[in-house]
Structures are given as C-alpha cells and as structure tokens.
Design an enzyme around this catalytic site. Structure first.
Site, PDB file in Angstrom:
ATOM      1  N   LYS A   1     -68.990 -37.663 -20.528  1.00  0.00           N
ATOM      2  CA  LYS A   1     -67.494 -37.926 -20.905  1.00  0.00           C
ATOM      3  C   LYS A   1     -66.827 -37.171 -20.026  1.00  0.00           C
ATOM      4  O   LYS A   1     -67.272 -36.057 -19.190  1.00  0.00           O
ATOM      5  CB  LYS A   1     -67.311 -37.459 -22.255  1.00  0.00           C
ATOM      6  CG  LYS A   1     -66.468 -38.380 -23.212  1.00  0.00           C
ATOM      7  CD  LYS A   1     -66.776 -39.785 -23.259  1.00  0.00           C
ATOM      8  CE  LYS A   1     -65.399 -40.344 -23.669  1.00  0.00           C
ATOM      9  NZ  LYS A   1     -65.266 -41.753 -23.136  1.00  0.00           N
TER      10      LYS A   1
ATOM     11  N   GLN B   1     -74.813 -32.509 -13.240  1.00  0.00           N
ATOM     12  CA  GLN B   1     -74.170 -33.801 -13.621  1.00  0.00           C
ATOM     13  C   GLN B   1     -72.891 -34.280 -13.225  1.00  0.00           C
ATOM     14  O   GLN B   1     -72.601 -35.403 -12.944  1.00  0.00           O
ATOM     15  CB  GLN B   1     -74.254 -33.864 -15.336  1.00  0.00           C
ATOM     16  CG  GLN B   1     -73.626 -34.897 -16.030  1.00  0.00           C
ATOM     17  CD  GLN B   1     -73.420 -34.733 -17.576  1.00  0.00           C
ATOM     18  OE1 GLN B   1     -74.562 -34.814 -18.245  1.00  0.00           O
ATOM     19  NE2 GLN B   1     -72.265 -34.816 -18.090  1.00  0.00           N
TER      20      GLN B   1
ATOM     21  N   ASP C   1     -69.703 -29.905 -15.738  1.00  0.00           N
ATOM     22  CA  ASP C   1     -71.216 -30.118 -16.604  1.00  0.00           C
ATOM     23  C   ASP C   1     -72.143 -29.847 -15.394  1.00  0.00           C
ATOM     24  O   ASP C   1     -72.078 -31.021 -14.684  1.00  0.00           O
ATOM     25  CB  ASP C   1     -71.106 -31.102 -17.317  1.00  0.00           C
ATOM     26  CG  ASP C   1     -72.482 -31.259 -18.174  1.00  0.00           C
ATOM     27  OD1 ASP C   1     -73.477 -30.410 -17.781  1.00  0.00           O
ATOM     28  OD2 ASP C   1     -72.455 -32.078 -18.989  1.00  0.00           O
TER      29      ASP C   1
ATOM     30  N   ASP D   1     -64.941 -34.639 -19.987  1.00  0.00           N
ATOM     31  CA  ASP D   1     -64.555 -33.458 -21.023  1.00  0.00           C
ATOM     32  C   ASP D   1     -63.173 -32.691 -20.199  1.00  0.00           C
ATOM     33  O   ASP D   1     -63.862 -31.968 -19.103  1.00  0.00           O
ATOM     34  CB  ASP D   1     -65.947 -32.471 -21.159  1.00  0.00           C
ATOM     35  CG  ASP D   1     -66.872 -33.560 -21.558  1.00  0.00           C
ATOM     36  OD1 ASP D   1     -66.672 -34.244 -22.566  1.00  0.00           O
ATOM     37  OD2 ASP D   1     -67.744 -33.300 -21.165  1.00  0.00           O
TER      38      ASP D   1
ATOM     39  N   TYR E   1     -68.720 -49.495 -19.172  1.00  0.00           N
ATOM     40  CA  TYR E   1     -69.479 -48.440 -17.910  1.00  0.00           C
ATOM     41  C   TYR E   1     -70.918 -48.013 -18.558  1.00  0.00           C
ATOM     42  O   TYR E   1     -71.582 -47.461 -18.065  1.00  0.00           O
ATOM     43  CB  TYR E   1     -68.513 -47.486 -17.800  1.00  0.00           C
ATOM     44  CG  TYR E   1     -67.496 -47.795 -17.310  1.00  0.00           C
ATOM     45  CD1 TYR E   1     -67.190 -48.112 -15.949  1.00  0.00           C
ATOM     46  CD2 TYR E   1     -66.187 -48.038 -17.825  1.00  0.00           C
ATOM     47  CE1 TYR E   1     -66.070 -48.219 -15.239  1.00  0.00           C
ATOM     48  CE2 TYR E   1     -65.045 -48.473 -17.491  1.00  0.00           C
ATOM     49  CZ  TYR E   1     -64.920 -48.558 -15.988  1.00  0.00           C
ATOM     50  OH  TYR E   1     -63.657 -48.962 -15.460  1.00  0.00           O
TER      51      TYR E   1
ATOM     52  N   ASP F   1     -71.190 -28.101 -23.300  1.00  0.00           N
ATOM     53  CA  ASP F   1     -72.231 -28.195 -22.224  1.00  0.00           C
ATOM     54  C   ASP F   1     -71.396 -28.229 -20.647  1.00  0.00           C
ATOM     55  O   ASP F   1     -71.639 -28.278 -19.730  1.00  0.00           O
ATOM     56  CB  ASP F   1     -73.123 -29.283 -21.757  1.00  0.00           C
ATOM     57  CG  ASP F   1     -72.471 -30.706 -21.786  1.00  0.00           C
ATOM     58  OD1 ASP F   1     -71.041 -30.535 -21.789  1.00  0.00           O
ATOM     59  OD2 ASP F   1     -73.053 -31.817 -21.699  1.00  0.00           O
ATOM     60  N   ASP F   2     -70.091 -27.550 -20.797  1.00  0.00           N
ATOM     61  CA  ASP F   2     -69.001 -27.604 -19.598  1.00  0.00           C
ATOM     62  C   ASP F   2     -68.619 -26.227 -19.494  1.00  0.00           C
ATOM     63  O   ASP F   2     -68.318 -25.418 -20.181  1.00  0.00           O
ATOM     64  CB  ASP F   2     -67.650 -28.312 -20.012  1.00  0.00           C
ATOM     65  CG  ASP F   2     -68.009 -30.004 -20.114  1.00  0.00           C
ATOM     66  OD1 ASP F   2     -68.245 -30.568 -18.951  1.00  0.00           O
ATOM     67  OD2 ASP F   2     -68.151 -30.489 -21.073  1.00  0.00           O
TER      68      ASP F   2
ATOM     69  N   TYR G   1     -71.494 -45.273 -16.532  1.00  0.00           N
ATOM     70  CA  TYR G   1     -71.182 -44.028 -17.453  1.00  0.00           C
ATOM     71  C   TYR G   1     -71.878 -42.637 -17.130  1.00  0.00           C
ATOM     72  O   TYR G   1     -73.400 -42.972 -16.904  1.00  0.00           O
ATOM     73  CB  TYR G   1     -71.756 -44.356 -19.036  1.00  0.00           C
ATOM     74  CG  TYR G   1     -71.465 -43.236 -19.834  1.00  0.00           C
ATOM     75  CD1 TYR G   1     -70.248 -42.598 -20.177  1.00  0.00           C
ATOM     76  CD2 TYR G   1     -72.737 -42.499 -20.238  1.00  0.00           C
ATOM     77  CE1 TYR G   1     -70.219 -41.591 -21.109  1.00  0.00           C
ATOM     78  CE2 TYR G   1     -72.443 -41.339 -21.131  1.00  0.00           C
ATOM     79  CZ  TYR G   1     -71.403 -40.770 -21.473  1.00  0.00           C
ATOM     80  OH  TYR G   1     -71.071 -39.667 -22.493  1.00  0.00           O
TER      81      TYR G   1
END
Ligand code: 13P
Ligand code: 13P
Ligand code: MG
Ligand code: MG
Length: 374
Positions: free
Chosen positions: A233, A93, A11, A235, A348, A51-52, A230
């Site tokens: 995720k 990210q 991402d 993904d 997290y 978004d990946d 965090y």
C-alpha cells in the site's frame, strides 16, 4: 534563509509479515542518517508506523534537494541490508528502482516536504499512516481546514476566516502531475465532489489565503503507478503546520476520532476504519486495521524538540475501542461488496488473472435454452 522540513519514508522490511521493522533495521537507518547526514541536515528524527520507517529532517537546502534525497535513499539501502540479513519480510519492498537518480519521488519511498519562513514559535504535526493510501487524509484535512463544525477557528480567528486553498491531485494520471487549485469556503462543494473519491483525488497541499503560507503537504505517490502491479500500500506521510494562521493542533487532530473507513488493511484491498495509534506501533488484526500516528514538534533555528505523541493521550483509547468494533463489524462481511475495494483498485492484484480465465467460460444463452444446468 527558509527552513525546510522533509520527511521521506519507506517500507524496507518487517518482522513477522508486514507488522513492524526490527530495532536493528531502525538503528542501521538512524546510524546512516547520523553519520552521512550531519553536513546536510540540522536535525532529524526517525520513527516507524506499522512496517514503514520515516526519516524526518530539518535543513535549509530547499525542496527536492538531491543530496538529502540520496542520503535518505542510501539510509534505506543500509536498512535493507539488515532486513536481508535478518530475513525480514519484504526486504527493500519500497525501493522500486535499482539505483538512485536525483529524487526519491517516483522511486518507491513517499516524500512530503515543506519550505517556509520560520515563525517565532513553529509548531507542526508529522502524520504517518500504514496499510492505507494518501487519500486517507482527504476527510481529516477537509474537516480541519474547511468545516466550521470541526474547526471553530474558521469563525473565531480573523487570520483563518479568509479560508484555505486546496491543491488536489488526480493520482490516476500516471504520465504527469495533474492538479487543481480550489478555494474554501467558496468552492467547498467542488472540493467535496473530488475528495469523496480518495483513490483518485488526493489533497497534495493546503495554503492559508490570508498569508499565502503553506499549512500542509501530503505524500501523494501511488506505488502501483510506479510498479504497474500491487507491491504494497502507498502508506502516506503528511506534515501540517498548526496555530496562528493555521488551525489549532486540536482542530487538526479532532477528525481522527471518527475512525473513517479508508482503503487498506489486508493485501491493500479492503475498506477498514483508520485507527489513531501511538508512535512506533505495529499492525495486527487483518493486517491492520489501517493506522495513523502523529508526532507534534516545535522547530527553532533548525533544531527540533522531542516529539509529543499526539495519539497517546487517554482520550484516544476510547476511539481505538470504537475503531476496533467498526473493524470487526466490517470484517463480518468478508469479501463481499463494500468490504473489499472497487475493481479499479484491485486491477493491480492477482484477481485479474482469475477473472480473465473465468471470462472465457461465460457463454451467451440461446433464446429458448433452459436455465436448468444440463
Ligand atoms: P504474500 O507476499 O505472502 O503473497 O502476501 C501478500 C502480501 O502480504 C502483500 O504484500
Ligand atoms: P504494506 O503496504 O504495509 O507493506 O502492507 C502490505 C499488505 O498487503 C499487508 O496485507
Ligand atoms: Mg510491508
Ligand atoms: Mg506499510
């Protein structure tokens, strides 16, 4: 020479929140791979899921090749430059380290790679999921490779009837890769006992016991293990070889009709059902629901066919409708209980600061104190 398929995804920024990358970002990434990768890979395919953005590559340089990894990392750096230029959200990210050092594993991007002797026909499936984590594949893989109710090939095909070996990772061990090998069908209950906890035990790979050939590989990275907080995720991406000594395509796809609840959705902190979607689909409702795409390919002599979009078939429209209903039903209970992830997973996120400050305000009642507030 053995064929190798590597998929590296990250991402690196998206439009309108964590929705989908811009076409300029995708194009910049593609151009980089086209220009810098031509001497390294024999073919490649770029796609996105949520978004990946994923770079799927075919080559003969083996697993964990530093030059392939560096080329993919640099492609994401090139894409990140566009993300910054366009003001995309979360630019860069998943690029959690300042500079590349040998292998993208542990640096943020997810990677799944498989090396094999090419079969006369080499069909394989490339799965990518957004707003969830690698454990999302536990149930579909268990059903596809160990459960006759899902996979009749386990009793109908002699080459499947010896079963499959599962390599399962304990992703809580952040110091080193901690893995166990378990054989289906004899150890099915042991496999199930681990896979029931998809935040901790994650299928890393699956192997045919009749031929020793590798059937599946899953990217197992947990970003909070790298970042310590965090950052989004994890993904995941996954490669699954199908047919002949492996389950058929339809047996591998069937479990996605369940729309099982996975960790993901809003702020990576909720349980939401997994929706099978078309290639290059963004997210929407409640930063989700978590989505999974699947591109089917055939590979020969280092060249890929065009992808077949496995969840584009009309059958999956009905599934998507059911998953939407499940998602809305779960969201009706907001932040409470099963809707949100366990505290272990939330540790997290920022909620820990809030809980720490509330902890100080707890006091122990004296034995005769009235329960009515003063
Ligand atoms: P903000 O980045 O706006 O705080 O949102 C959190 C989020 O979407 C998680 O990445
Ligand atoms: P991603 O991990 O896909 O960036 O999602 C972050 C998030 O928190 C969305 O709510
Ligand atoms: Mg994001
Ligand atoms: Mg994502």
């Amino acid at each position: 020479m053995k064929s190798c398929i590597s998929v590296i995804k990250a991402d690196i920024g998206s439009i309108g929140g964590h929705v989908a990358p811009s076409s300029r970002l995708v194009e910049a990434t593609r151009r980089h791979v086209q220009e810098r990768g031509s001497s390294l890979v024999s073919d490649f395919h770029i796609s996105y899921t949520g978004d990946d953005i994923a770079i799927l590559m075919v080559h003969t340089r083996g697993l964990g090749d530093p030059e392939i990894h560096k080329m993919a990392w640099d492609a994401f750096v090139a894409g990140t430059a566009i993300a910054k230029e366009q003001g995309l959200y979360g630019a860069g990210q998943d690029l959690l380290k300042e500079s590349f050092s040998g292998n993208v594993k542990g640096m943020g991007p997810a990677v799944a790679e498989m090396q094999f002797d090419e079969r006369p026909g080499e069909p394989f499936l490339f799965f990518a999921a957004d707003k969830t984590d690698p454990g999302a594949f536990n149930l579909p893989l268990y059903l596809a490779f160990a459960d006759v109710m899902n996979t009749p090939g386990l009793i109908l095909s002699p080459s499947l009837s010896k079963g499959f070996r599962f390599v399962i990772m304990d992703v809580r061990n952040t110091a080193a890769d901690s893995v166990i090998e378990l054989n289906a069908p004899e150890e099915m209950y042991d496999i199930a006992a681990l896979l029931r906890d998809p935040e901790r035990y994650v299928v890393e790979s699956i192997w045919s016991r009749s031929t020793g050939n590798q059937a599946a590989v899953v990217a197992t990275s947990r970003l909070h293990n790298i970042a310590g907080k965090y950052t989004g995720k994890d993904d995941p991406v996954m490669l699954v070889r199908v047919q002949m000594d492996f389950p058929a395509t339809g047996e591998v796809l069937a479990p996605y009709a369940i729309g099982h609840f996975v960790a993901g959705g809003m702020r990576g902190s909720h349980h939401m059902p997994l929706m099978p979607v078309h290639q290059n689909t963004g997210i929407s409702y409640f930063d989700g629901p978590p989505i999974v795409s699947c591109a089917g390919f055939s590979e020969h002599g280092g060249k890929l066919t065009e992808p077949v979009d496995c969840f584009a078939h009309p059958f999956w429209d009905e599934v998507r409708g059911k998953v939407s209903e499940k998602a809305i039903e779960m969201r009706r209970q907001g932040f409470v209980g099963a809707a949100m992830l366990s505290m272990d997973e939330l540790e997290y996120t920022g909620i820990m600061t809030k809980l720490a400050s509330l902890e100080k305000r707890f006091r122990v009642r004296t034995p005769n104190e009235s329960p009515i507030p003063a």
